[in-house]
Scaffold this motif. Structure first.
Motif, mmCIF file in Angstrom:
data_model
loop_
_atom_site.group_PDB
_atom_site.id
_atom_site.type_symbol
_atom_site.label_atom_id
_atom_site.label_comp_id
_atom_site.label_asym_id
_atom_site.label_seq_id
_atom_site.Cartn_x
_atom_site.Cartn_y
_atom_site.Cartn_z
ATOM 1 N N GLY A 260 0.800 -1.211 0.000
ATOM 2 C CA GLY A 260 0.000 0.000 0.000
ATOM 3 C C GLY A 260 0.839 1.270 0.000
ATOM 4 O O GLY A 260 0.310 2.362 0.150
ATOM 5 N N MET A 261 2.143 1.138 -0.192
ATOM 6 C CA MET A 261 3.014 2.291 -0.145
ATOM 7 C C MET A 261 2.815 3.204 -1.351
ATOM 8 O O MET A 261 2.700 2.749 -2.480
ATOM 9 N N ARG A 262 2.794 4.488 -1.119
ATOM 10 C CA ARG A 262 2.656 5.466 -2.181
ATOM 11 C C ARG A 262 4.019 5.792 -2.759
ATOM 12 O O ARG A 262 5.033 5.719 -2.085
ATOM 13 N N SER A 263 4.025 6.208 -4.012
ATOM 14 C CA SER A 263 5.291 6.499 -4.689
ATOM 15 C C SER A 263 6.049 7.619 -4.004
ATOM 16 O O SER A 263 7.281 7.573 -3.887
ATOM 17 N N GLU A 264 5.336 8.636 -3.512
ATOM 18 C CA GLU A 264 5.999 9.768 -2.877
ATOM 19 C C GLU A 264 6.671 9.345 -1.575
ATOM 20 O O GLU A 264 7.754 9.841 -1.232
ATOM 21 N N MET A 265 6.063 8.383 -0.862
ATOM 22 C CA MET A 265 6.675 7.881 0.362
ATOM 23 C C MET A 265 7.963 7.127 0.044
ATOM 24 O O MET A 265 9.002 7.330 0.669
ATOM 25 N N LEU A 266 7.882 6.258 -0.950
ATOM 26 C CA LEU A 266 9.044 5.458 -1.328
ATOM 27 C C LEU A 266 10.186 6.349 -1.799
ATOM 28 O O LEU A 266 11.347 6.145 -1.424
ATOM 29 N N GLU A 267 9.868 7.331 -2.599
ATOM 30 C CA GLU A 267 10.908 8.228 -3.113
ATOM 31 C C GLU A 267 11.569 9.002 -1.976
ATOM 32 O O GLU A 267 12.784 9.211 -1.977
ATOM 33 N N GLN A 268 10.781 9.407 -0.990
ATOM 34 C CA GLN A 268 11.343 10.141 0.137
ATOM 35 C C GLN A 268 12.293 9.270 0.950
ATOM 36 O O GLN A 268 13.347 9.727 1.403
ATOM 37 N N VAL A 269 11.947 7.991 1.147
ATOM 38 C CA VAL A 269 12.836 7.081 1.868
ATOM 39 C C VAL A 269 14.147 6.922 1.113
ATOM 40 O O VAL A 269 15.232 6.964 1.700
ATOM 41 N N ILE A 270 14.054 6.759 -0.195
ATOM 42 C CA ILE A 270 15.258 6.578 -1.022
ATOM 43 C C ILE A 270 16.162 7.799 -0.923
ATOM 44 O O ILE A 270 17.381 7.681 -0.728
ATOM 45 N N ARG A 271 15.577 8.966 -1.052
ATOM 46 C CA ARG A 271 16.380 10.195 -1.005
ATOM 47 C C ARG A 271 16.965 10.432 0.384
ATOM 48 O O ARG A 271 18.092 10.920 0.515
ATOM 49 N N LYS A 274 20.055 8.670 0.734
ATOM 50 C CA LYS A 274 21.034 9.030 -0.294
ATOM 51 C C LYS A 274 21.269 7.895 -1.294
ATOM 52 O O LYS A 274 22.396 7.594 -1.666
ATOM 53 N N PHE A 275 20.153 7.233 -1.684
ATOM 54 C CA PHE A 275 20.134 6.203 -2.719
ATOM 55 C C PHE A 275 20.915 4.942 -2.330
ATOM 56 O O PHE A 275 21.324 4.167 -3.195
ATOM 57 N N ASN A 276 21.116 4.751 -1.030
ATOM 58 C CA ASN A 276 21.722 3.514 -0.541
ATOM 59 C C ASN A 276 20.618 2.471 -0.449
ATOM 60 O O ASN A 276 19.850 2.426 0.518
ATOM 61 N N MET A 277 20.522 1.592 -1.455
ATOM 62 C CA MET A 277 19.390 0.683 -1.563
ATOM 63 C C MET A 277 19.367 -0.375 -0.450
ATOM 64 O O MET A 277 18.299 -0.822 -0.043
ATOM 65 N N THR A 278 20.525 -0.744 0.046
ATOM 66 C CA THR A 278 20.574 -1.691 1.157
ATOM 67 C C THR A 278 19.930 -1.091 2.397
ATOM 68 O O THR A 278 19.128 -1.732 3.087
ATOM 69 N N ALA A 279 20.265 0.175 2.665
ATOM 70 C CA ALA A 279 19.689 0.866 3.811
ATOM 71 C C ALA A 279 18.189 1.090 3.640
ATOM 72 O O ALA A 279 17.411 0.961 4.590
#
Length: 304
Positions: A260-271, A274-279
């Motif tokens: 149910g995650m929204r795209s804006e939430m996911l993008e904020q976590v990624i940013r 700092k684009f560390n996908m493991t984290a």
């Protein structure tokens, strides 16, 4: 202002109650979590009532040592006890012809609760060390952030006092129960800070709005106000970014149901990571393959 700020249905119902209760002179019992605005609610009821020319006196029952609550509430005469070097008008007397707001009434000692019940029934007080009763015209509004029924069950609150106070009950909704008001309130608090500090105009970035909207706000309105104060101090330039809010991303976005995650939430976590996908995957409690499937699903660009 004639009501609590907000445009949600929950706050609309609350404001209607405030208006109705202001037209009465009966006792009010306000319940709600810490920081929802119980003091503001009590003040509004007073200001909208025919007592608004009289004093509004506020006492936090948990802020006074237990042995002094009776003296502070009902007053004392000079020499009534060691240290009573002069006559002291208690909070009830100071609220004569007005309203006394008893915040955190669940912290009031049981023996003092009995005296308060007597006042509510007789409108008379007996100061410590006095030989007379005085008639006082004072409306009582009480509040607690803990369920009174729970306090009664633990033997910490008198059931008869509860019935006497609960003539006009009102429960202030938490901020998460009226999430549609969060951004409206954030903008209101931001404008207040800008005007108070006399600084250049500031605005929230889109990602900042995302964080504000999805955070759970356990401290409710009080926490939101403080977060906005901090953001204004820490921000640079006209746009306020998420890092100025001081909200932990792990606290905000820790989820188990990523579907149910929204795209804006996911993008904020990624940013925020700092684009560390493991984290990012660790924060969201998902595997890296699942993370990349979500990124593809929401068409999120990974160019840092």
């Amino acid at each position: 202002m004639t009501g609590l700020s907000g445009a949600s249905k929950a706050i609309e119902v609350t404001n209607k109650r405030i208006s109705q209760y202001a037209a009465s002179d009966s006792e009010v019992l306000i319940q709600g979590e810490t920081g929802v605005g119980k003091s503001r609610c009590a003040r509004l009821i007073h200001d909208l009532s025919n007592r608004n020319r009289g004093p509004f006196v506020e006492l936090n029952c948990g802020s006074i040592p237990r042995g002094l609550v009776e003296s502070e509430l009902f007053g004392h005469e000079k020499g009534a006890f060691t240290g009573a070097i002069k006559t002291h008008a208690g909070y009830i007397r100071r609220a004569h012809h007005g309203t006394l707001f008893l915040d955190e009434i669940g912290d009031m000692p049981l023996e003092v609760q009995a005296h308060l019940l007597h006042f509510l029934e007789s409108k008379r007080i007996h100061s410590v060390g006095s030989d007379r009763d005085d008639l006082i015209d004072c409306r009582i509004i009480a509040a607690t952030n803990e369920s009174v029924e729970t306090l009664i069950g633990r033997g910490e609150f008198r059931k008869d006092l509860f019935y006497r106070l609960n003539v006009l009950p009102i429960t202030i909704p938490s901020l998460r129960e009226r999430s549609e008001d969060i951004l409206l309130l954030a903008d209101e608090f931001l404008q207040f800070e800008i005007e108070s500090l006399n600084i250049d105009n500031r605005t929230f970035s889109g990602s900042c709005y995302t964080v504000l909207r999805h955070y759970s706000w356990p401290g409710n309105i009080r926490e939101l106000k403080n977060v906005i104060k901090r953001a204004v101090v820490l921000s640079h330039g006209q746009s306020i970014e998420p890092e100025s809010l001081g909200i932990e991303v792990d606290t905000l976005f820790k989820v188990n149901d990523h579907k149910g995650m929204r795209s804006e939430m996911l993008e904020q976590v990624i940013r925020s990571h700092k684009f560390n996908m493991t984290a990012v995957a660790r924060t969201l409690n998902i595997s890296r393959p699942t993370l990349y499937r979500l990124i593809k699903k929401h068409n999120i660009q990974l160019d840092s």
